[in-house]
Enzyme design. Structure first.
Site, PDB file in Angstrom:
ATOM      1  N   CYS A 106      -3.044  -6.234  14.243  1.00 17.91           N
ATOM      2  CA  CYS A 106      -4.501  -6.361  14.117  1.00 17.91           C
ATOM      3  C   CYS A 106      -5.155  -6.524  15.497  1.00 17.91           C
ATOM      4  O   CYS A 106      -5.238  -5.557  16.236  1.00 17.91           O
ATOM      5  CB  CYS A 106      -4.874  -7.483  13.160  1.00 17.91           C
ATOM      6  SG  CYS A 106      -6.571  -7.331  12.525  1.00 17.91           S
ATOM      7  N   HIS A 212      -2.076  -6.055   8.451  1.00 21.21           N
ATOM      8  CA  HIS A 212      -1.282  -7.285   8.604  1.00 21.21           C
ATOM      9  C   HIS A 212      -0.034  -7.183   7.735  1.00 21.21           C
ATOM     10  O   HIS A 212      -0.011  -7.642   6.592  1.00 21.21           O
ATOM     11  CB  HIS A 212      -2.104  -8.508   8.185  1.00 21.21           C
ATOM     12  CG  HIS A 212      -3.025  -9.016   9.236  1.00 21.21           C
ATOM     13  ND1 HIS A 212      -2.654  -9.979  10.158  1.00 21.21           N
ATOM     14  CD2 HIS A 212      -4.304  -8.695   9.528  1.00 21.21           C
ATOM     15  CE1 HIS A 212      -3.669 -10.241  10.968  1.00 21.21           C
ATOM     16  NE2 HIS A 212      -4.688  -9.471  10.598  1.00 21.21           N
ATOM     17  N   GLU A 214       2.689  -8.823   7.879  1.00 19.29           N
ATOM     18  CA  GLU A 214       3.298 -10.130   7.574  1.00 19.29           C
ATOM     19  C   GLU A 214       2.742 -10.726   6.290  1.00 19.29           C
ATOM     20  O   GLU A 214       3.339 -11.655   5.711  1.00 19.29           O
ATOM     21  CB  GLU A 214       3.107 -11.095   8.758  1.00 19.29           C
ATOM     22  CG  GLU A 214       1.764 -11.763   8.870  1.00 19.29           C
ATOM     23  CD  GLU A 214       0.617 -10.892   9.389  1.00 19.29           C
ATOM     24  OE1 GLU A 214      -0.499 -11.407   9.552  1.00 19.29           O
ATOM     25  OE2 GLU A 214       0.869  -9.677   9.637  1.00 19.29           O
TER      26      GLU A 214
END
Length: 242
Positions: A106, A212, A214
């Site tokens: 990001c 993102h 994760e």
């Protein structure tokens, strides 16, 4: 492995920021790696030691980069983190000098682009969506070039393009892309096509994603392969002769 992070205590909800940071560490651990964090409050000696010891660098999400870093006036940027810009540019330079892999996520993608000599489109409507943990994540489709290293990696995991989460209001448009960087994936936006994944064109492992990965609740499973490749690249860097 070294992960840059915001200063949790400066936020209105430090626990929330800490939980977001933990997601990066958990993703690295799932891939068999280990990592520590660093933020802009670290002193010169701590930074020097951390940069000398790192075998990989993850530039994480956060607020906006000061447009002065890429030669522009403020035109849509907000929540600018100048202290973090300084830390991350130092970390980027150290990683480049030591030939260690870098993953940007990001804000991290935008940092990789800015530190490589590129610029940013400072505001894109309708791409930020709700903050993580505040509701269902906004998503949009991306199209990938499977001939690239990261594109091929994702395609081998079954992702040939499709929906990813979107939490950003800034972007890298075609004209913003820095020298030595290769676009891997694109998304349509109100300002035209924007780069959603990029990678380095040289031999060193450099990759960055605008989404993102994760945040597994809103990410295709194939993106776990990105973290696995990052950890593998760190192992190779660790064992390479100095």
């Amino acid at each position: 492995m070294l992960v840059t992070a915001p200063v949790h205590s400066r936020g209105s909800d430090p626990g929330y920021l800490a939980r977001r940071t933990q997601l990066y560490l958990q993703a690295i651990r799932r891939a068999g790696g280990d990592a520590r964090t660093i933020d802009e409050t670290s002193g010169r000696d701590e930074r020097r030691a951390a940069f000398a010891a790192m075998d990989a660098l993850l530039l994480s999400g956060g607020g906006d980069i000061d447009p002065a870093r890429y030669g522009r006036a403020v035109d849509g940027s907000r929540e600018i983190e100048r202290g973090r810009d300084e830390l991350e540019e130092q970390a980027w330079a150290a990683a480049e000098n030591r030939n260690v892999p870098v993953l940007g996520i990001c804000r991290g993608l935008q940092a990789v682009n800015a530190f490589s000599g590129g610029t940013l489109t400072q505001h894109v409507d309708d791409h930020a969506g709700l903050a993580w943990g505040r509701g269902i994540a906004a998503t949009h489709p991306i199209r990938i070039d499977t001939r690239t290293r990261v594109g091929g990696l994702l395609a081998a995991g079954g992702f040939h393009g499709g929906d990813v989460n979107t939490f950003h209001h800034q972007a890298v448009a075609a004209a913003d892309l820095g020298p030595g960087l290769v676009p891997v994936a694109w998304a349509d936006s109100p300002v035209g096509p924007v780069v959603e994944i990029l990678e380095g064109s040289a031999g060193r492992w450099v990759a960055a994603v605008q989404c993102h990965p994760e945040r597994t609740d809103s990410t295709p499973p194939a993106f776990e392969r990105l973290f696995a490749s990052f950890v593998e690249a760190a192992l190779i860097a660790r064992e390479a002769p100095v």
